[in-house]
Design an enzyme around this catalytic site. Structure first.
Site, PDB file in Angstrom:
ATOM      1  N   HIS A 131       0.956  -1.188  -0.019  1.00  0.00           N
ATOM      2  CA  HIS A 131       0.072  -0.001  -0.086  1.00  0.00           C
ATOM      3  C   HIS A 131       0.907   1.109  -0.038  1.00  0.00           C
ATOM      4  O   HIS A 131       1.870   1.385   0.631  1.00  0.00           O
ATOM      5  CB  HIS A 131      -0.953  -0.153   1.227  1.00  0.00           C
ATOM      6  CG  HIS A 131      -2.062   1.161   1.461  1.00  0.00           C
ATOM      7  ND1 HIS A 131      -1.739   2.205   1.700  1.00  0.00           N
ATOM      8  CD2 HIS A 131      -3.361   0.786   1.237  1.00  0.00           C
ATOM      9  CE1 HIS A 131      -2.839   2.899   1.695  1.00  0.00           C
ATOM     10  NE2 HIS A 131      -3.777   2.142   1.353  1.00  0.00           N
ATOM     11  N   ASP A 208       2.631  -4.539   8.607  1.00  0.00           N
ATOM     12  CA  ASP A 208       1.260  -3.884   8.396  1.00  0.00           C
ATOM     13  C   ASP A 208       0.152  -5.016   8.341  1.00  0.00           C
ATOM     14  O   ASP A 208       0.048  -5.662   7.543  1.00  0.00           O
ATOM     15  CB  ASP A 208       1.201  -3.067   7.037  1.00  0.00           C
ATOM     16  CG  ASP A 208      -0.002  -2.493   6.591  1.00  0.00           C
ATOM     17  OD1 ASP A 208      -1.472  -2.641   7.211  1.00  0.00           O
ATOM     18  OD2 ASP A 208      -0.431  -1.947   5.456  1.00  0.00           O
ATOM     19  N   GLN A 211      -5.013  -5.719   7.061  1.00  0.00           N
ATOM     20  CA  GLN A 211      -5.947  -6.414   6.473  1.00  0.00           C
ATOM     21  C   GLN A 211      -5.671  -8.124   7.064  1.00  0.00           C
ATOM     22  O   GLN A 211      -6.795  -8.686   6.434  1.00  0.00           O
ATOM     23  CB  GLN A 211      -5.359  -6.604   4.901  1.00  0.00           C
ATOM     24  CG  GLN A 211      -5.541  -5.334   3.990  1.00  0.00           C
ATOM     25  CD  GLN A 211      -7.026  -4.868   3.923  1.00  0.00           C
ATOM     26  OE1 GLN A 211      -7.787  -5.783   4.022  1.00  0.00           O
ATOM     27  NE2 GLN A 211      -7.242  -3.773   3.830  1.00  0.00           N
ATOM     28  N   LYS A 234     -10.924  -1.325  10.199  1.00  0.00           N
ATOM     29  CA  LYS A 234     -10.733  -2.625   9.210  1.00  0.00           C
ATOM     30  C   LYS A 234     -11.120  -3.845  10.220  1.00  0.00           C
ATOM     31  O   LYS A 234     -11.309  -4.749   9.818  1.00  0.00           O
ATOM     32  CB  LYS A 234      -9.205  -2.936   8.885  1.00  0.00           C
ATOM     33  CG  LYS A 234      -8.400  -2.023   7.952  1.00  0.00           C
ATOM     34  CD  LYS A 234      -9.076  -1.768   6.761  1.00  0.00           C
ATOM     35  CE  LYS A 234      -8.071  -0.591   5.966  1.00  0.00           C
ATOM     36  NZ  LYS A 234      -8.469  -0.483   4.576  1.00  0.00           N
ATOM     37  N   CYS A 372      -4.654   2.068  -3.835  1.00  0.00           N
ATOM     38  CA  CYS A 372      -3.289   2.612  -3.331  1.00  0.00           C
ATOM     39  C   CYS A 372      -2.389   1.638  -3.213  1.00  0.00           C
ATOM     40  O   CYS A 372      -1.545   1.498  -2.653  1.00  0.00           O
ATOM     41  CB  CYS A 372      -3.784   2.861  -1.733  1.00  0.00           C
ATOM     42  SG  CYS A 372      -4.978   4.308  -1.558  1.00  0.00           S
TER      43      CYS A 372
END
Length: 414
Positions: A131, A208, A211, A234, A372
């Site tokens: 991203h 990260d 997700q 999220k 993104c």
């Protein structure tokens, strides 16, 4: 019956769906089918009620007031930090820093650890899957420090090229930063394996987890990473709140990111001393309602059978792929070895934005564009895709509706 099938059948998505009031509506005369969960998840009543209760009964600043409202707000605020620590299996809640989301978390680490540790000639490795929020902060800091950001190649399948990574790793690599799950393709990256490779050359690792958090339990100690971050929105929580987890010795050594109230121990015009963890990184009045809402979201998620939920989501992806195989001109972008419930696709003869518009007319919410992830789209030679992303409140009926909508788009543009 297989164990996975039994888990899928044991999960009651309809009952879960009833917990989310926003889903009980029509859009353009059709029942809402929300398939944009990789962008943001909807919020259950438990989260909405927690935020409302704070504003209705406990609204006050935290850590500072000598009165009952502030005491109650502080207790809920810090209880949420403890909930995040337990959720991540952190050794201590001191290692949980409140941020607005993963974007701020990456900026925090890049501008504190990065500015302190990166030198001319050092290297930061990032996969093409990333991203923009994982790429740009490192580019900015590397430009200042004389270090470089280098992309790790991705296979046509959408998996990280581990052989290429092996060839890139050396003692000049100081940071490997990557997502746990690709927001654009759903690729589940072998982060534990990559962490081991990075550690072998002395590099730090930032994950990260935006997700990943909604899909399975996490354990930062088992992973062995140095930093892990996620965004509350999220995870069925509010927007504008997230958490950064870091190794305590690294956080202790890093300078503050922002200056102001709360992050100080003493202030005078002759100099300032800084607060201890985690408050050193939490300048100003925090997003108290957001923190409390995130705590409620974690409690909600933890109340579910997470193995059954994951099996349910995997069933939705497999069902999607089976139905999609019967539609000429419909193609999936990427086919990773392991993926969460994200279906990124193209329909021959139809621009992704037109697909999204036609689906919206049928009450079906998907995402279109580059997500993104422009370097990844460039890797595939496409400007963007349409993306359906599933979560706990989606059903096979939602997938049926999606495929019927795609067939309508094909008939219109074919």
């Amino acid at each position: 019956m297989t164990a996975a099938t039994a888990l899928t059948q044991a999960f009651d998505a309809a009952a879960v769906r009833a917990d989310f009031p926003i889903l009980q509506q029509e859009v353009n005369g059709h029942p809402l089918i929300y398939l944009d969960n990789a962008a943001t998840t909807q919020k259950p009543n438990a989260v909405i009620d927690a935020i409302t209760d704070y504003y209705r009964n406990d609204n006050a600043n935290v850590h500072r007031g000598a009165h009952a409202l502030s005491d109650r707000a502080t207790q809920k605020f810090e209880a949420a930090r403890e909930a995040v620590a337990a959720f991540l299996n952190s050794p201590s809640s001191r290692q949980v820093i409140w941020v607005r989301g993963v974007t701020e978390a990456v900026n925090l680490v890049a501008n504190t650890w990065g500015r302190s540790e990166l030198r001319e000639g050092d290297r930061v490795l990032l996969p093409y899957l990333e991203h923009h929020s994982d790429i740009v902060p490192w580019q900015m800091v590397c430009a200042e420090t004389g270090s470089s950001v280098e992309p790790i190649p991705v296979l046509e399948s959408g998996d990280i090229d581990l052989d290429a990574l092996d060839s890139m790793l050396d003692e000049r690599v100081k940071m490997v930063a990557l997502n746990h799950v690709s927001n654009a393709l759903g690729t589940v990256n072998p982060v534990q394996q990559i962490i081991g490779k990075a550690k072998a050359v002395g590099a730090k690792v930032f994950i990260d987890g935006a997700q990943a958090v909604a899909h399975w339990p996490l354990d930062v100690q088992a992973l062995g990473c140095d930093f892990y971050a996620f965004s509350g929105h999220k995870l069925f929580g509010p927007t504008g709140i997230g958490a950064l987890w870091g190794r305590e010795e690294l956080l202790d050594a890093m300078p503050p990111f922002l200056g102001g109230g709360e992050m100080i121990e003493t202030v005078s015009f002759s100099g300032t001393t800084f607060n201890t963890l985690p408050f050193k990184f939490e300048a100003g009045t925090p997003n108290i309602a957001g923190v409390i809402g995130l705590g409620a979201a974690i409690d909600y998620v933890q109340s579910l059978d997470r193995a059954a939920a994951a099996a349910h989501e995997q069933d939705l992806l497999e069902y999607t792929l089976a139905l999609a195989a019967d539609i000429d001109g419909l193609s999936r972008v990427g086919h990773p070895r392991e993926a969460v419930g994200i279906y990124s696709f193209l329909l021959a003869g139809c621009h992704p934005s037109d697909v999204g518009m036609l689906l919206d007319q049928q009450g079906i919410a998907v995402r279109t564009g580059h997500h993104c992830a422009q370097p990844l789209m460039a890797h595939y030679g496409v400007p963007g895709t349409a993306r359906a992303s599933y979560t706990i409140y989606n059903t096979r009926e939602d997938v049926d509706a999606l495929m019927a909508g795609i067939r309508k788009a094909k008939a219109l543009f074919g």
